[in-house]
Design a protein around this motif. Structure first.
Motif, PDB file in Angstrom:
ATOM      1  N   GLU A 145      47.114  15.227  -8.030  1.00  0.00           N
ATOM      2  CA  GLU A 145      48.148  14.099  -7.800  1.00  0.00           C
ATOM      3  C   GLU A 145      47.150  13.051  -6.939  1.00  0.00           C
ATOM      4  O   GLU A 145      46.750  13.710  -5.810  1.00  0.00           O
ATOM      5  CB  GLU A 145      49.550  14.551  -7.358  1.00  0.00           C
TER       6      GLU A 145
ATOM      7  N   ARG B 217      45.124  22.430 -13.877  1.00  0.00           N
ATOM      8  CA  ARG B 217      46.032  20.926 -13.815  1.00  0.00           C
ATOM      9  C   ARG B 217      45.238  20.025 -13.220  1.00  0.00           C
ATOM     10  O   ARG B 217      44.006  20.111 -12.623  1.00  0.00           O
ATOM     11  CB  ARG B 217      47.540  21.262 -13.078  1.00  0.00           C
ATOM     12  N   LEU B 218      45.769  18.791 -13.440  1.00  0.00           N
ATOM     13  CA  LEU B 218      45.369  17.558 -12.958  1.00  0.00           C
ATOM     14  C   LEU B 218      45.701  17.411 -11.669  1.00  0.00           C
ATOM     15  O   LEU B 218      46.762  18.103 -11.154  1.00  0.00           O
ATOM     16  CB  LEU B 218      45.481  16.458 -13.933  1.00  0.00           C
TER      17      LEU B 218
ATOM     18  N   VAL C 213      44.424   7.403 -15.884  1.00  0.00           N
ATOM     19  CA  VAL C 213      44.116   8.550 -16.676  1.00  0.00           C
ATOM     20  C   VAL C 213      45.316   8.827 -17.412  1.00  0.00           C
ATOM     21  O   VAL C 213      45.355   9.265 -18.490  1.00  0.00           O
ATOM     22  CB  VAL C 213      44.084   9.881 -15.451  1.00  0.00           C
ATOM     23  N   ARG C 214      46.520   8.586 -16.809  1.00  0.00           N
ATOM     24  CA  ARG C 214      47.956   8.713 -17.968  1.00  0.00           C
ATOM     25  C   ARG C 214      47.780   8.039 -19.235  1.00  0.00           C
ATOM     26  O   ARG C 214      48.274   8.331 -20.154  1.00  0.00           O
ATOM     27  CB  ARG C 214      49.153   8.140 -17.101  1.00  0.00           C
TER      28      ARG C 214
ATOM     29  N   ARG D 154      45.787  12.157 -11.652  1.00  0.00           N
ATOM     30  CA  ARG D 154      46.820  11.679 -12.469  1.00  0.00           C
ATOM     31  C   ARG D 154      47.097  10.165 -12.098  1.00  0.00           C
ATOM     32  O   ARG D 154      48.469   9.878 -11.592  1.00  0.00           O
ATOM     33  CB  ARG D 154      48.069  12.426 -12.689  1.00  0.00           C
ATOM     34  N   THR D 155      46.183   9.401 -12.039  1.00  0.00           N
ATOM     35  CA  THR D 155      46.317   7.812 -11.750  1.00  0.00           C
ATOM     36  C   THR D 155      46.974   7.284 -13.201  1.00  0.00           C
ATOM     37  O   THR D 155      47.004   7.744 -13.980  1.00  0.00           O
ATOM     38  CB  THR D 155      44.795   7.324 -11.354  1.00  0.00           C
ATOM     39  N   ASP D 156      47.405   5.938 -12.876  1.00  0.00           N
ATOM     40  CA  ASP D 156      47.892   5.150 -14.123  1.00  0.00           C
ATOM     41  C   ASP D 156      46.754   5.128 -15.345  1.00  0.00           C
ATOM     42  O   ASP D 156      47.014   5.251 -16.097  1.00  0.00           O
ATOM     43  CB  ASP D 156      47.933   3.805 -13.765  1.00  0.00           C
TER      44      ASP D 156
ATOM     45  N   THR E  69      39.733  15.119 -11.703  1.00  0.00           N
ATOM     46  CA  THR E  69      40.763  14.222 -12.597  1.00  0.00           C
ATOM     47  C   THR E  69      42.087  14.187 -11.946  1.00  0.00           C
ATOM     48  O   THR E  69      42.788  15.218 -11.824  1.00  0.00           O
ATOM     49  CB  THR E  69      40.430  14.447 -13.808  1.00  0.00           C
TER      50      THR E  69
ATOM     51  N   LEU F  84      42.111  14.807 -22.503  1.00  0.00           N
ATOM     52  CA  LEU F  84      42.661  15.069 -21.234  1.00  0.00           C
ATOM     53  C   LEU F  84      42.922  16.700 -21.262  1.00  0.00           C
ATOM     54  O   LEU F  84      42.807  17.362 -20.240  1.00  0.00           O
ATOM     55  CB  LEU F  84      44.098  14.581 -21.076  1.00  0.00           C
TER      56      LEU F  84
END
Length: 256
Positions: A223, A220-221, A196-197, A192-194, A190, A209
């Motif tokens: 990047e 953590r996720l 997912v955010r 942290r793309t748009d 997973t 999440l």
């Protein structure tokens, strides 16, 4: 943009306007690639083109839908027209719906398979045809997912579509090896793309999440830039004896 691990290579990155695709395009430009960036979002794509050009990159933007034959073919043709060849394809374009099987309608399935499955097949097909027509081979990197290696709940269409990406990678790697064309994939966890955010603002999204983070042993996720660096390795000559690999970039998710 001078030297680098992709200096002089002509590369097409699909789904480049944001997320993993944008991070990949930015990194490829920094490493000297001559780029064709593609996306369905023409406005965002033009912004990326302008930003890369301002940094001195050679870049062409082609707006279109990877699931449409003419659009997919034009993305590859743009590289040949601009640079005389295509050396690298990053087949990244995809959509990420989250839905259980009882809530997934046949038209939802068709839409995901069109972009994530058919679109990947088409761009790989036309890129490989051009790579095979010229000496020197080439490199294809497909963006799969942990969902294309292991099952996950709530991904009744997306997960199977990413299994298409994984399977396509392995079969094309064997088929294209005699032509010097390497085909590999990354399997991100997973990231942290748009998209997912945005989940944090959806009902139950924050809790979802939190649960996902706990499933990644690194806690953590990821990047987008971390996935881009793995894609760069597979696309570069540093991976000259690597083909048919599906490289997890997942904080340890698949190691469990």
């Amino acid at each position: 943009m001078g030297g680098g691990r992709l200096a002089g290579k002509a590369a097409v990155v699909t789904g480049a306007a944001r997320g993993i695709g944008r991070a990949t395009a930015e990194l490829f430009a920094a490493e000297g690639a001559r780029l064709v960036v593609t996306d369905v979002d023409a406005a965002a794509l033009d912004g990326l083109r302008a930003a890369l050009a301002a940094r001195g990159a050679e870049v062409t933007a082609v707006a279109g839908d990877v699931a449409a034959v003419d659009d997919a073919r034009s993305m590859i043709a743009a590289a040949v027209r601009a640079y005389g060849r295509i050396d690298v394809l990053v087949a990244n374009a995809g959509i990420l719906p989250l839905s259980t099987v009882d809530r997934t309608e046949p038209e939802d399935w068709d839409r995901v398979m069109a972009v994530d499955g058919r679109g990947m097949f088409l761009t790989c097909k036309y890129a490989i045809e051009e790579m095979a027509a010229r000496p020197g081979g080439g490199a294809v990197v497909c963006v799969s997912s942990i969902s294309g290696v292991a099952g996950q709940a709530g991904q009744a269409a997306y997960g199977p579509a990413k299994f298409v990406a994984t399977g396509l990678t392995k079969h094309l790697a064997v088929e294209c090896a005699p032509q010097g064309i390497r085909v590999n994939a990354v399997a991100p966890g997973t990231i942290r793309t748009d998209r997912v955010r945005d989940l944090a603002d959806e009902p139950g999204g924050a809790e979802y999440l939190d649960a996902i983070v706990r499933l990644h042993p690194l806690g953590r996720l990821g990047e987008p830039a971390e996935v881009a660096r793995a894609i760069l390795f597979l696309a570069s000559d540093e991976a000259s004896f690597v083909t048919g690999a599906v490289l997890p970039v997942d904080g340890g998710y698949l190691a469990q």
